[in-house]
Design an enzyme around this catalytic site. Structure first.
Site, PDB file in Angstrom:
ATOM      1  N   ARG A 182       0.838  -1.200   0.000  1.00  0.00           N
ATOM      2  CA  ARG A 182       0.000   0.000   0.000  1.00  0.00           C
ATOM      3  C   ARG A 182       0.876   1.254   0.000  1.00  0.00           C
ATOM      4  O   ARG A 182       0.566   2.232  -0.690  1.00  0.00           O
ATOM      5  CB  ARG A 182      -0.940   0.011   1.212  1.00  0.00           C
ATOM      6  CG  ARG A 182      -2.034  -1.038   1.149  1.00  0.00           C
ATOM      7  CD  ARG A 182      -3.015  -0.904   2.300  1.00  0.00           C
ATOM      8  NE  ARG A 182      -3.824   0.310   2.182  1.00  0.00           N
ATOM      9  CZ  ARG A 182      -4.608   0.777   3.149  1.00  0.00           C
ATOM     10  NH1 ARG A 182      -4.663   0.158   4.325  1.00  0.00           N
ATOM     11  NH2 ARG A 182      -5.321   1.866   2.956  1.00  0.00           N
ATOM     12  N   CYS A 240      -1.061   5.852   9.224  1.00  0.00           N
ATOM     13  CA  CYS A 240      -1.428   4.559   8.644  1.00  0.00           C
ATOM     14  C   CYS A 240      -2.572   4.809   7.673  1.00  0.00           C
ATOM     15  O   CYS A 240      -2.551   5.781   6.933  1.00  0.00           O
ATOM     16  CB  CYS A 240      -1.801   3.568   9.744  1.00  0.00           C
ATOM     17  SG  CYS A 240      -3.144   4.148  10.821  1.00  0.00           S
TER      18      CYS A 240
END
Length: 285
Positions: A182, A240
């Site tokens: 990611r 995050c």
């Protein structure tokens, strides 16, 4: 004071004269709902079996506000958060221990919020509920304890907004706690676009724990963060996807003796704004 507690240490403290307030924050980030499967139900898991004396806390409802322009798990309304903590028996003068289903992310979110808003003694059960070897309470949830007196008072430090995160990526170390793919922008199952904040360093939070889900020893964590560019005089921040797994990385840094700030909006806020730059690939820039 340490940021984590083992199951054996918790068992001893629960039999002491003034046991800690125990919070069960079981939660999972799940994409199952999009596929038609039922969403994870932490309250049902709690009712089916929890550590005796624990009170359930709902991450989505009590540790975050509704999703919106500031991300999927923005800061909770402090009045709602404070009321939930007092209803759970949290008081400023009594220790708190938080646990979840073992991943540690949700427990870390509660730990970070309580610490950021001024509670002096909060720890996370290392390894979560799977590490607990004692009995469980099942069926009807245990009665709520006497109401606590905790009033959240946010600190000036410890919290980053988008501009602060961008600046820290240039002047200190900004750690991206998501999975490497990611960070690199190879996949993005949730947010508008893949990639990372320019200058951020990939530091998947999954690498802070061993196969049993418990934190690596403090010396190993210090070595890990040193290899990522963190030194004694480095200002450190973490983000995050939505400020949950990032809280777990802040907890890992605390275990290593390294203070760090959390960008709660994280990638879900950053990537929602098309005007903000996006970097892709393994290179931080």
């Amino acid at each position: 004071m340490t940021a984590i507690i083992t199951a054996s240490e918790l068992a001893q403290e629960l039999t002491a004269g003034t046991p800690p307030v125990l919070l069960d924050v079981r939660w999972q980030l799940s994409l199952a709902k999009a596929a038609g499967a039922p969403a994870f139900d932490g309250r049902a898991e709690y009712a089916a079996g929890h550590i005796p004396g624990a009170v359930f806390v709902d991450l989505d409802q009590e540790l975050a506000s509704a999703p919106g322009p500031h991300g999927r798990h923005p800061l909770p309304d402090l009045a709602v958060f404070g009321a939930a903590m007092r209803r759970s028996g949290v008081s400023a003068g009594r220790p708190v221990v938080v646990y979840d289903g073992g991943q540690g992310w949700a427990a870390a979110r509660a730990w970070w919020l309580l610490r950021w808003t001024g509670h002096p003694d909060v720890r996370v059960l290392d390894g979560g509920l799977p590490s607990w070897e004692g009995e469980l309470s099942t069926g009807t949830p245990a009665p709520a304890p006497a109401e606590g007196d905790f009033v959240p008072r946010p600190a000036a430090a410890g919290l980053l907004d988008a501009d602060g995160a961008a600046g820290l990526a240039r002047t200190g170390v900004l750690l991206d706690a998501r999975a490497g793919e990611r960070y690199r922008g190879e996949v993005e199952p949730i947010d508008r676009v893949g990639g990372h904040i320019p200058g951020a360093v990939s530091a998947p939070t999954t690498e802070n724990v061993g196969p049993d889900g418990r934190f690596l020893p403090a010396v190993e964590l210090r070595d890990r963060f040193k290899a990522l560019g963190v030194s004694e005089d480095t200002e450190v921040g973490v983000y995050c996807g939505s400020g949950v797994s990032g809280a777990h990385e802040v907890l890992a840094l605390a275990v290593a003796g390294i203070p760090a700030a959390l960008y709660v909006g994280s990638w879900s806020e950053w990537s929602a704004d098309p005007s903000r730059p996006v970097a892709v690939g393994a290179d931080p820039q």
